[in-house]
Design a protein around this motif. Structure first.
Motif, PDB file in Angstrom:
ATOM      1  N   LEU A 101      -0.039  -8.907   3.246  1.00  0.00           N
ATOM      2  CA  LEU A 101      -0.168  -8.242   4.542  1.00  0.00           C
ATOM      3  C   LEU A 101      -0.028  -6.725   4.472  1.00  0.00           C
ATOM      4  N   SER A 105      -3.083  -4.117   5.214  1.00  0.00           N
ATOM      5  CA  SER A 105      -3.077  -3.331   6.452  1.00  0.00           C
ATOM      6  C   SER A 105      -2.865  -1.836   6.243  1.00  0.00           C
ATOM      7  N   THR A 106      -2.431  -1.445   5.042  1.00  0.00           N
ATOM      8  CA  THR A 106      -2.155  -0.017   4.835  1.00  0.00           C
ATOM      9  C   THR A 106      -2.956   0.579   3.681  1.00  0.00           C
ATOM     10  N   ASP A 128      -6.102 -11.320   4.279  1.00  0.00           N
ATOM     11  CA  ASP A 128      -4.658 -11.227   4.035  1.00  0.00           C
ATOM     12  C   ASP A 128      -4.083 -12.611   3.792  1.00  0.00           C
ATOM     13  N   THR A 227       7.136  -8.212   7.349  1.00  0.00           N
ATOM     14  CA  THR A 227       7.343  -7.569   8.654  1.00  0.00           C
ATOM     15  C   THR A 227       8.625  -8.076   9.307  1.00  0.00           C
TER      16      THR A 227
END
Length: 298
Positions: A101, A105-106, A128, A227
């Motif tokens: 993830l 996402s980055t 992902d 997260t």
């Protein structure tokens, strides 16, 4: 002897679930339709596949003998579908890459912008997934490439190291660890730790197995997603350990990073490629783009 693929799928589904009703849910058919498919297959074969009772459905002796071949047939069909998809995707200039993830996402979005400028007709599809699934997705042709922390590979997947990512502490600014100037592993056992996923937990245990007893960490609270671990750390109740590549997400939650010394432990961010087949020109170009952008100079 002629049977249909649908009949064989019904047979395997009933054998796997032990129930016509559960098999019907799996196949998105009515129970009567599944039952009819099995009856038709039994008629073609000339023998019963199941022993039916009011309580359960079990394989007959003949069904038990046939089921391994039927399962192998369906697995081969899925493998053929994946190969066919590979051929179509290569022709279309599609690249599928799996990543955990945080990287999905980055890091990958930052890599996609310049690559799109170089190859505007190539489409990169980011998938992902948990760290534990990266290698398997490459091996089974679900993706062309994967990027993430180092993982064991088999003979069908090649791992290309990209850059080292040191293990660091993430905690709230109010946490006691945030006030340490220098943190050593032996400072950590007195604080509550939360880690993300079994992969992190196992990797940490492997890296620290040679440490003295007063340096070893107590069993952490384990959550599924990074997260969640970072969010719990933001509460100030816990700290979390992870490679520093999670920095963009951690900083967005207001966490501070503290490096660990004595010793410094790292995890290699790696690119995973198939070793048993050639990459498409588009996938090979994206792999080279990632290596050029992420590998340290020299």
């Amino acid at each position: 002897m002629h049977f249909t693929l649908r009949q064989m799928q019904a047979f395997v589904a009933v054998a796997s679930t032990g129930s016509f009703s559960r098999a019907s849910e799996y196949l998105c058919l009515s129970s009567s339709a599944v039952s009819q498919l099995v009856i038709e297959l039994e008629a073609v074969l000339g023998y019963k596949l199941f022993e039916r009772s009011t309580r359960k459905v079990t394989l007959s002796p003949a069904g038990s003998t046939l089921i391994p071949s039927a399962q192998a047939l369906l697995r081969q069909l899925e493998s053929t579908k994946l190969v066919a998809s590979d051929i179509r995707d290569q022709a279309a200039g599609l690249v599928r890459i799996a990543a955990p993830l945080v990287i999905a996402s980055t890091l990958l979005p930052r890599m996609l912008v310049p690559f799109r400028q170089l190859r505007p007709k190539t489409t990169v599809r980011v998938i992902d997934c948990p760290v534990e699934e990266l290698v398997g997705k490459v091996a089974t042709r679900q993706v062309d490439l994967a990027i993430g922390p180092d993982r064991p590979t088999g003979p069908d997947v090649q791992r290309i190291p990209l850059y080292p990512s040191p293990w660091v502490i993430w905690c709230a600014p109010t946490h006691r660890l945030a006030k340490f100037r220098t943190i050593r592993w032996k400072d950590l056992p007195r604080f509550e730790l939360v880690t993300a996923g079994r992969d992190h937990e196992i990797h940490l245990a492997t890296m620290t197995r040679h440490m003295s007893e007063n340096e070893k960490l107590p069993a952490p609270q384990v959550v599924d997603n990074i997260t969640t671990a970072l969010g719990l750390a933001a509460s100030g109740l816990y700290y979390t350990l992870s490679p520093d590549y999670v920095e963009p997400l951690a900083l967005s939650l207001g966490l501070v990073m503290r490096r660990i010394e004595d010793p410094v432990l790292t995890r290699e961010v790696s690119l995973f490629c198939p070793a048993d087949r050639a990459l498409s020109p588009a996938a090979n170009a994206f792999a080279e783009h990632l290596e050029a952008a992420l590998r340290p100079a020299g």
